[in-house]
Design a protein around this motif. Structure first.
Motif, short mmCIF file in Angstrom:
data_model
loop_
_atom_site.label_atom_id
_atom_site.label_comp_id
_atom_site.label_asym_id
_atom_site.label_seq_id
_atom_site.Cartn_x
_atom_site.Cartn_y
_atom_site.Cartn_z
N THR A 29 0.80 -1.27 -0.01
CA THR A 29 0.06 0.22 -0.06
C THR A 29 0.95 1.23 0.10
N THR A 49 1.67 5.21 3.62
CA THR A 49 0.06 5.10 3.22
C THR A 49 -0.30 3.68 3.81
N ARG A 94 -11.60 0.25 0.49
CA ARG A 94 -11.35 0.15 -0.95
C ARG A 94 -12.69 0.34 -1.70
N SER A 105 -5.86 6.26 3.38
CA SER A 105 -6.32 6.17 2.04
C SER A 105 -7.28 5.06 1.67
N THR A 106 -8.06 5.35 0.75
CA THR A 106 -9.00 4.42 0.05
C THR A 106 -8.71 4.30 -1.36
N SER A 107 -7.49 4.66 -1.94
CA SER A 107 -7.13 5.02 -3.47
C SER A 107 -6.97 3.47 -3.80
N LYS A 159 -4.30 1.65 3.79
CA LYS A 159 -5.52 1.63 3.15
C LYS A 159 -6.69 1.02 4.27
N ASP A 171 -5.29 -2.47 5.29
CA ASP A 171 -4.36 -3.02 4.28
C ASP A 171 -3.19 -2.18 4.46
N THR A 192 -8.71 -2.88 -5.42
CA THR A 192 -9.41 -3.62 -4.42
C THR A 192 -8.52 -4.75 -3.79
N SER A 193 -8.80 -5.32 -2.52
CA SER A 193 -8.31 -6.21 -2.11
C SER A 193 -9.30 -7.61 -1.67
#
Length: 376
Positions: A166, A174, A179, A321-323, A176, A340, A326-327
């Motif tokens: 991430t 960063t 997502r 962040s949510t950029s 996450k 993440d 996906t995971s």
């Protein structure tokens, strides 16, 4: 206590297992070989058939009671592609860089976590590793089946850390906390094939498909939220079955992807596309595959553990962040809060994929700090 597992050497051994998605066998043997001496009960199961399987999954658990901390990850990798300067499954360490398919995404993170666990206290709580062989594919027999396994046994972690890469510019910059969701769709418009010189004897589906493309491109989804950017629809392919330049095609297909925030649901987006398609080209069809819904983990103990461990080890205050893509957090969020955090991600999926040796060691120390904070 000093870890009995070198995360860099263990990452190298994992990379040497050619575990192209969906994966099973040798790479899981290596994990089990490392985890059993650390006191873990290892449960492995293989599910499914081609093309989405067979997929192997592993649930490894140690301890009892709370808190229950889970680490999730995947040992499958994407195909290596052409152009490597060395065998992508014969990892090389040179000038402080570990190169090989999976070095970045995400075998090094799994190695870093197992090395951290090797020196973690055993007297308090529960540790689990939830490892799948199908994250890079459709995950049909991957993490959702791990969740089924846990639910059948009434096992529920209190929090889960996923070791996806991430970080952006520096390790720790960063994490996450959520997502976007993702849905792929294919729009099929039927016509009647014919000669371009006799259009009255044919029915060209391309103009109808063009109207659909224009209408969906102009459709406003949302303006985003404080945590997420606006949802975005992108057409990724348009095709017809004809090759000759003087043939009106009998059908035309468009492929699209929508990456969406938590204002949307995948099924609602599919219905929206179906309605536009029926309006612009009645009788056309839409096929859809929802890869996962958007999710957001609210602030809480998991945030605090990871942020403070990163800050203490690196001096960096990470961005939440949510950029990006996906995971498997899109599935695991049904169990508990999920975050993440892993290596800098610049080379994931690329030819020459690599990770800095010192980053792998630092990542292992960060994971170790998380465990120390929770279990000491």
């Amino acid at each position: 206590m000093t870890s009995s597992i070198d995360p860099v050497e263990f990452a190298r051994r994992l990379i040497a297992c050619p575990s192209i998605t969906p994966a099973r066998g040798e790479v899981f043997d290596l994990l089990e070989e490392a985890l059993v001496p650390l006191g873990f009960a290892v449960h492995r199961f293989v599910l499914g058939e081609a093309p989405d399987g067979p997929t192997e999954n592993m649930v490894a658990m140690r301890g009892s009671g709370g808190p229950h901390f889970g680490f999730a990850g995947h040992v499958d990798v994407v195909p290596p592609g052409e152009g490597w300067s060395s065998d992508p499954f014969d990892p090389v360490i040179e000038d402080g860089i570990l190169t090989g398919r999976g070095a970045n995404d995400m075998k090094s993170a799994i190695a870093a976590f197992i090395a951290a666990v090797a020196s973690a206290p055993r007297e308090k709580g529960t540790l689990s590793l939830l490892i799948t062989g199908d994250e890079e594919g459709y995950a049909t027999y991957g993490t959702p089946r791990i969740i089924d396994w846990l639910n059948e046994r009434d096992i529920r972690p209190d929090m889960i850390l996923i070791g996806e890469p991430t970080s952006v510019d520096r390790l720790g910059d960063t994490i996450k906390i959520g997502r976007r969701g993702s849905v792929n769709m294919w729009i099929d418009v039927l016509g009647t094939q014919g000669h371009v010189a006799y259009p009255h004897r044919a029915d060209n589906p391309v103009p109808s498909l063009a109207r659909i493309v224009n209408a969906l491109t102009d459709h406003h989804l949302d303006d985003g939220t404080d945590a997420f950017p606006p949802s975005n629809l992108e057409f990724t392919a348009i095709s017809t079955p004809t090759q000759a330049s003087n043939v009106i095609p009998g059908s035309a297909t468009a492929q699209l992807n929508i990456r969406f925030n938590n204002l949307q649901k995948g099924a609602d987006l599919v219905r929206m596309v179906e309605e536009v398609v029926e309006r612009e080209a009645p009788g056309s069809s839409v096929r859809a595959r929802i890869s996962g819904e958007a999710f957001l983990t609210p602030p809480g103990e998991l945030y605090d553990l990871i942020v403070s461990a990163i800050r203490e080890e690196t001096g960096i205050e990470p961005e939440l962040s949510t950029s990006g893509g996906t995971s498997d957090g899109r599935f695991l969020i049904s169990l508990c809060p999920v975050v993440d955090f892993g290596l800098p991600n610049a080379t994931m999926h690329k030819v020459g994929e690599h990770a800095a040796v010192e980053d792998i060691r630092t990542l292992s120390r960060i994971y170790g700090r998380v465990l120390d904070k929770l279990f000491n």
